[in-house]
Design a protein around this motif. Structure first.
Motif, PDB file in Angstrom:
ATOM      1  N   VAL A   1       0.866  -1.177   0.000  1.00  0.00           N
ATOM      2  CA  VAL A   1       0.000   0.000   0.000  1.00  0.00           C
ATOM      3  C   VAL A   1       0.906   1.232   0.000  1.00  0.00           C
ATOM      4  CG1 VAL A   1      -1.854   1.242   1.151  1.00  0.00           C
ATOM      5  CG2 VAL A   1      -1.732  -1.254   1.334  1.00  0.00           C
ATOM      6  N   TYR A   2       0.606   2.191  -0.889  1.00  0.00           N
ATOM      7  CA  TYR A   2       1.452   3.374  -1.046  1.00  0.00           C
ATOM      8  C   TYR A   2       0.684   4.621  -0.607  1.00  0.00           C
ATOM      9  CZ  TYR A   2       4.007   0.017  -3.877  1.00  0.00           C
ATOM     10  OH  TYR A   2       4.678  -1.106  -4.315  1.00  0.00           O
ATOM     11  N   TYR A   3       1.419   5.555   0.037  1.00  0.00           N
ATOM     12  CA  TYR A   3       0.817   6.747   0.609  1.00  0.00           C
ATOM     13  C   TYR A   3       1.514   8.007   0.083  1.00  0.00           C
ATOM     14  CZ  TYR A   3      -1.192   3.489   3.999  1.00  0.00           C
ATOM     15  OH  TYR A   3      -1.862   2.453   4.593  1.00  0.00           O
ATOM     16  N   GLU A   4       0.750   9.072  -0.017  1.00  0.00           N
ATOM     17  CA  GLU A   4       1.293  10.382  -0.353  1.00  0.00           C
ATOM     18  C   GLU A   4       0.680  11.407   0.589  1.00  0.00           C
ATOM     19  OE1 GLU A   4       0.663  11.320  -4.433  1.00  0.00           O
ATOM     20  OE2 GLU A   4       1.917   9.686  -5.199  1.00  0.00           O
ATOM     21  N   ASN A   5       1.545  12.114   1.311  1.00  0.00           N
ATOM     22  CA  ASN A   5       1.085  13.125   2.274  1.00  0.00           C
ATOM     23  C   ASN A   5       0.100  12.530   3.283  1.00  0.00           C
ATOM     24  OD1 ASN A   5       2.599  15.189   0.949  1.00  0.00           O
ATOM     25  ND2 ASN A   5       0.944  15.409  -0.550  1.00  0.00           N
TER      26      ASN A   5
END
Length: 317
Positions: free
Chosen positions: A197-201
């Motif tokens: 799972v990838y996150y941004e901010n």
């Protein structure tokens, strides 16, 4: 009574070192000028690898009337990872060196205690011969622990792990500048991560899953701020997605089948409040479907039309 400022042990007023940890007490000017300085000089006669063996030797000497102290750099055993570099040192008065050494050597010969019988010698040259090897070993252990705790991080990143009962990492959180950027999971506990799972901010933006555990992702999710999410699934595990679904507020809206990367839809399911209401079958390259089946809320077909139907594109809004 003198109280050691390091370990808190009570000692006699005449003591120059703490009986518990070996810390040297400060001597006032009268003590320095009393002419007894040479008589109370201490010498390290043994260096041990643990507090247990050092305490056995100390008890043996004290039982024979020889006063001695134990000194180490690990906080009296409170920080055991610091024991190896300097060892645990046994000190006696300079005047008792010969008697104490002979007593320990005799005890080692009688009991076959190899550790107690290995002298570090009273001379500075031989006494310190243990230190370089121990320092190298201690540094190697610390580097190994650092590697295992942080993993192979890229510059500016830090990884935290959760370990299963078998000792294998089954979850990992990767941070950059203190912010979570990726989560990994080993769902079948084979030692390989299969869900990412990838996150941004701080917001989840996409994810990948390996559902047949062959090392290649076969399910891809894309998440949006508006609550509309999409997923692509490779149902036959050939590396090409063929099932495409749209969700609104985590509730499925419709799904489309495009086998092996084809440009047209062969089957489409329409949902209402997460319940299947229509199934369009037999689609061709012109967007024409041969059959439409409608369902009631209990997934029972209520009508079937076998004709040619044109299905316009479904808006994702």
């Amino acid at each position: 009574m003198k109280k050691c400022s390091y370990c808190g042990r009570e000692n006699t007023d005449e003591a120059l070192h703490c009986k518990e940890c070996g810390t040297e007490f400060e001597r006032d000017s009268e003590s320095d000028n009393s002419g007894l300085h040479d008589e109370v000089k201490t010498v390290t006669i043994r260096t041990f690898t643990s507090h247990d063996t050092a305490n056995i030797a100390r008890s043996n000497l004290e039982a024979h009337g020889i006063q001695c102290w134990i000194n180490s750099d690990d906080g009296s055993g409170a920080m055991p990872y610091l024991t190896a570099p300097g060892g645990v040192r046994l000190l006696v008065r300079a005047s008792d060196v010969e008697a104490a050494t002979a007593l320990l050597n005799a005890e080692a010969s009688n009991q076959g205690d190899k550790e107690a019988g290995v002298p570090s010698d009273a001379t500075p040259e031989n006494k310190n011969s243990f230190v370089p090897i121990a320092i190298v070993a201690g540094i190697a252990v610390l580097l190994l622990l650092l590697f295992l705790s942080t993993g192979k991080d890229k510059p500016g990143t830090k990884t935290a792990y959760h370990y299963a009962k078998d000792g294998k990492a089954d979850e990992a959180w990767i941070y950059r500048s203190g912010q979570l950027i990726e989560y990994q999971e080993d769902r079948n506990h084979d030692g390989k991560m299969d869900h990412w799972v990838y996150y941004e901010n701080g917001r989840r933006v996409r994810s990948e899953s390996d559902n047949n555990f062959d090392g290649n992702p076969d399910e891809w999710w894309a998440f949006s701020d508006g609550g509309t999410d999409t997923v692509q699934i490779d149902t036959d595990f050939n590396g090409i997605p063929d099932l495409f679904c749209t969700y609104k507020n985590q509730i499925i809206q419709h799904s489309e089948m495009k086998p092996n990367g084809s440009k047209f839809i062969t089957e489409r399911d329409v949902f209402k409040n997460g319940v299947l209401t229509e199934n369009w079958r037999g689609g061709d390259s012109n967007g024409i479907f041969k059959e439409v089946v409608k369902y009631d809320p209990f997934f029972e077909p209520i009508s079937t039309n076998v004709n040619l139907f044109y299905l316009p594109p479904v808006s994702s809004k």
